[in-house]
Design a protein around this motif. Sequence first.
Motif, PDB file in Angstrom:
ATOM      1  N   LEU A  95     104.344  34.649  40.669  1.00 54.59           N
ATOM      2  CA  LEU A  95     105.668  35.270  40.568  1.00 54.59           C
ATOM      3  C   LEU A  95     106.129  35.342  39.112  1.00 54.59           C
ATOM      4  N   ASP A  96     105.867  34.281  38.361  1.00 56.13           N
ATOM      5  CA  ASP A  96     106.266  34.285  36.951  1.00 56.13           C
ATOM      6  C   ASP A  96     105.492  35.353  36.187  1.00 56.13           C
ATOM      7  N   PHE A  97     104.186  35.422  36.468  1.00 60.33           N
ATOM      8  CA  PHE A  97     103.345  36.374  35.736  1.00 60.33           C
ATOM      9  C   PHE A  97     103.767  37.819  36.018  1.00 60.33           C
ATOM     10  N   VAL A  98     103.943  38.160  37.293  1.00 58.98           N
ATOM     11  CA  VAL A  98     104.258  39.564  37.599  1.00 58.98           C
ATOM     12  C   VAL A  98     105.673  39.943  37.151  1.00 58.98           C
ATOM     13  N   SER A  99     106.530  38.938  36.946  1.00 59.35           N
ATOM     14  CA  SER A  99     107.875  39.266  36.454  1.00 59.35           C
ATOM     15  C   SER A  99     107.802  39.843  35.039  1.00 59.35           C
ATOM     16  N   ARG A 100     106.672  39.639  34.374  1.00 58.49           N
ATOM     17  CA  ARG A 100     106.477  40.191  33.026  1.00 58.49           C
ATOM     18  C   ARG A 100     105.833  41.579  33.060  1.00 58.49           C
ATOM     19  N   ILE A 101     105.410  42.021  34.241  1.00 62.96           N
ATOM     20  CA  ILE A 101     104.704  43.304  34.328  1.00 62.96           C
ATOM     21  C   ILE A 101     105.701  44.414  34.632  1.00 62.96           C
ATOM     22  N   ASP A 102     105.764  45.408  33.744  1.00 59.95           N
ATOM     23  CA  ASP A 102     106.648  46.532  34.073  1.00 59.95           C
ATOM     24  C   ASP A 102     105.874  47.844  34.210  1.00 59.95           C
ATOM     25  N   VAL A 103     104.588  47.730  34.535  1.00 61.35           N
ATOM     26  CA  VAL A 103     103.824  48.920  34.917  1.00 61.35           C
ATOM     27  C   VAL A 103     103.496  48.780  36.406  1.00 61.35           C
ATOM     28  N   GLN A 104     103.044  49.889  36.997  1.00 61.50           N
ATOM     29  CA  GLN A 104     102.682  49.845  38.418  1.00 61.50           C
ATOM     30  C   GLN A 104     101.473  48.906  38.597  1.00 61.50           C
ATOM     31  N   TYR A 105     101.585  47.958  39.505  1.00 63.95           N
ATOM     32  CA  TYR A 105     100.480  47.012  39.713  1.00 63.95           C
ATOM     33  C   TYR A 105     100.338  46.718  41.208  1.00 63.95           C
ATOM     34  N   VAL A 106      99.201  46.156  41.563  1.00 58.81           N
ATOM     35  CA  VAL A 106      99.031  45.648  42.929  1.00 58.81           C
ATOM     36  C   VAL A 106      98.066  44.463  42.888  1.00 58.81           C
ATOM     37  N   ILE A 107      98.416  43.417  43.620  1.00 61.98           N
ATOM     38  CA  ILE A 107      97.538  42.244  43.750  1.00 61.98           C
ATOM     39  C   ILE A 107      96.614  42.479  44.938  1.00 61.98           C
TER      40      ILE A 107
END
Lengths: 72, 206
Positions: free
Chosen positions: B28-40
């Motif tokens: 959750l912490d890591f993806v809060s830094r991602i502002d491009v389209q992503y998917v796990i």
Amino acid sequence: MKYKNILKIKNKKRFLKQLEESKRQNFESNMKFVELHALWLKRTSNREWSRRQKIIIDEVYRSNRHMKLKPA
Amino acid sequence: MILMEYTYSKKTITLPNKELTLLDRVALDFVSRIDVQYVIVSGYVAILFGRSRNTEDIDIFIKDDGLESFSKFYDKIVSDGKYWAINTIDASDAYDLMTTHKSSLRFAEKNTLDPNFEIKFANKETDYYSLENALTMDFGIAGKLKISPLEIEIAYKLFLGSEKDFADAKHIFITFKESLDMDKLKAFIRELNISKDTANNVLGYL
């Protein structure tokens, strides 16, 4: 040849068949466990299964954090 | 009697009262830094839903919008020093690794190796489908994660074919059996050329 027949296999064909059978049984047993675990999960409240999962997962990562790498 | 509670719509899943693991918190912490389209995608999706195993990496697809956009993404992750890129020296090096060499970029918390976030550019139809149709795993105030749709996750795991992949596929299938779109799952299985025998052996009768 230094290590010729180190396992002392008497019948290679039978031995390889036994290995394959043991691999298959292992796979089936592991798949059965996954099924039992998923069915248990569905019968268990989120609070309970996630509490147990947290204990296992957190322990691994806590140990990793104690082994911090030093920059080269 | 089913006690596991979840809500599952086309776009969102919730698991009320799930205790977050350290792995969930780092994700959750890591993806809060991602502002491009992503998917796990892959193993962490199964673990998120209770699979009894651990993982060294969390696989993430992002869209390739060029070096400039990628550099912003990269710099935002490493800017405060909490995370480091394990296998590259800077954004340009990382972009080259991911485009020319079609390899993956790995981030982890500084001076650690795992869990690490394995970042790849989406480059095949299954990746694009997951990106475009990502589900939101909603943890309430703790945050949200974008994860791969479960039907394609199951089919792709069957395609990969290791025992660990089969077990992940089986776990997700059994856990969400009542809510999955079976026609969609069968379509993915067909398009990935997975034999009926494999699907039936792993998932049970489809």
